[in-house]
Design an enzyme around this catalytic site. Structure first.
Site, PDB file in Angstrom:
ATOM      1  N   GLU A  18     -71.781  49.480 -12.330  1.00  0.00           N
ATOM      2  CA  GLU A  18     -72.520  49.630 -13.636  1.00  0.00           C
ATOM      3  C   GLU A  18     -73.821  50.155 -12.990  1.00  0.00           C
ATOM      4  O   GLU A  18     -74.231  50.291 -11.843  1.00  0.00           O
ATOM      5  CB  GLU A  18     -72.712  48.168 -14.006  1.00  0.00           C
ATOM      6  N   ASN A 148     -74.419  46.407 -24.352  1.00  0.00           N
ATOM      7  CA  ASN A 148     -74.344  47.597 -23.523  1.00  0.00           C
ATOM      8  C   ASN A 148     -74.893  48.868 -24.229  1.00  0.00           C
ATOM      9  O   ASN A 148     -75.629  48.669 -25.304  1.00  0.00           O
ATOM     10  CB  ASN A 148     -72.766  48.018 -23.432  1.00  0.00           C
ATOM     11  N   ASP A 198     -69.138  51.135 -24.051  1.00  0.00           N
ATOM     12  CA  ASP A 198     -69.658  50.567 -22.817  1.00  0.00           C
ATOM     13  C   ASP A 198     -71.140  51.258 -22.683  1.00  0.00           C
ATOM     14  O   ASP A 198     -71.829  51.489 -23.660  1.00  0.00           O
ATOM     15  CB  ASP A 198     -68.863  50.356 -21.782  1.00  0.00           C
TER      16      ASP A 198
END
Length: 292
Positions: A18, A148, A198
């Site tokens: 991430e 997100n 996302d």
């Protein structure tokens, strides 16, 4: 619609990759393996790479004006000097809440950091959205399940974020200092599709590159949230894109293998690795974080 090729940039095997961030001053890309608490870096021109273990969940390493990075940990923000390895605690957030950890984040056009929290098991409405502006951390919104897709329009007049659990990306009008105005509005709705929005980033034409977790794609959305281009990956769980390289014309994409059983991991041997695509439209220069 154009379909762009992607290649493996580094076999890093993250459980939950991430927060990719391009650090122009050092020519490095930084990203995190949230669950292992590992900060990765790659210098694409030389191929050098490495990592630092923080011993707790970390989700972002944002470049600062002095060359250090601000690492967003599970419940704290730290200043980190990549050269010396020195760490300095700066702020706590939700330190009294054992349910949550940090998740997505990005520096806005004013040099302020937007960061988010979520339940460690994606507990419903456990997450929040914050802004660190000139050394003060303020809550922007609560009761989000999986925040997100935090990113910002080229002019800085809108912020975007998603609640991945709802499948919706929101757009939020901002004032001249980057603070939200009114309520966010639904902008892109994936709730009826078998995908999950996302991480995201905005390019120099104002289009959004959005990772679709579960679909193995990063798609490009125009101003009306229509898909106009896409990148297809050899693994199903892309998590977040970021522009990098000297001309910001490379899109780096983190991926994850969390939640995959042994069979799926065997079928997707590059799950958790870092990927890169060469694009025609470059990204925007993202300002370093300002604390004062």
């Amino acid at each position: 619609m154009s379909i762009f090729d992607v290649k493996q940039a580094l076999a890093c095997g993250c459980e939950l990759g991430e927060g990719p961030q391009w650090h122009a001053a050092s020519g490095r890309l930084y990203w995190c393996d949230i669950l292992s608490g590992r900060l990765h870096w790659l210098a694409p021109e030389s191929g050098e790479h490495g990592h630092t273990d923080f011993g707790t969940c970390i989700s972002l390493a944002a470049p600062m004006t002095d060359g250090d990075v601000l690492v967003v940990g599970e419940t704290a923000l730290e200043r980190f000097d990549p050269a010396s390895g020195t760490r300095e605690h700066l702020f706590d957030f939700e330190a009294d809440n054992p349910v949550t950890r940090s998740n997505d984040g990005r520096v806005d056009r004013h040099g302020s950091l937007w960061l988010s929290t979520m339940g460690k098991s994606a507990e419903k409405n456990a997450g929040s959205l914050y802004r660190l502006h000139r050394g003060e951390l303020k809550t922007l919104r609560s009761k989000i399940t999986v925040p997100n897709a935090i990113c910002f329009s080229p002019q800085g007049d809108h912020a975007y974020f998603a609640d991945t659990a709802l499948g919706v990306v929101y757009r939020w009008a901002l004032d001249s200092d980057g603070w939200p105005l009114g309520e966010p509005e639904p902008w892109a709705d994936f709730s009826e599709q078998p995908v999950n929005p996302d991480g995201a980033v905005i390019d120099s034409e104002g289009a959004m590159w959005l990772a679709l977790w579960g679909a193995g794609k990063v798609v490009r959305l125009d101003a009306d949230a229509r898909i106009i281009d896409e990148i297809r990956l050899p693994t199903t769980q892309p998590s977040c894109p970021a522009f990098g390289g000297e001309h910001l014309d490379r899109l780096y994409i983190t991926t994850a293998r969390v939640g995959m059983d042994a069979t799926q991991r065997k079928q997707e041997p590059m799950a958790g690795d870092l990927f890169v695509a060469e694009l025609q439209v470059p990204g925007l220069v993202e300002p370093p974080l300002r604390l004062t």
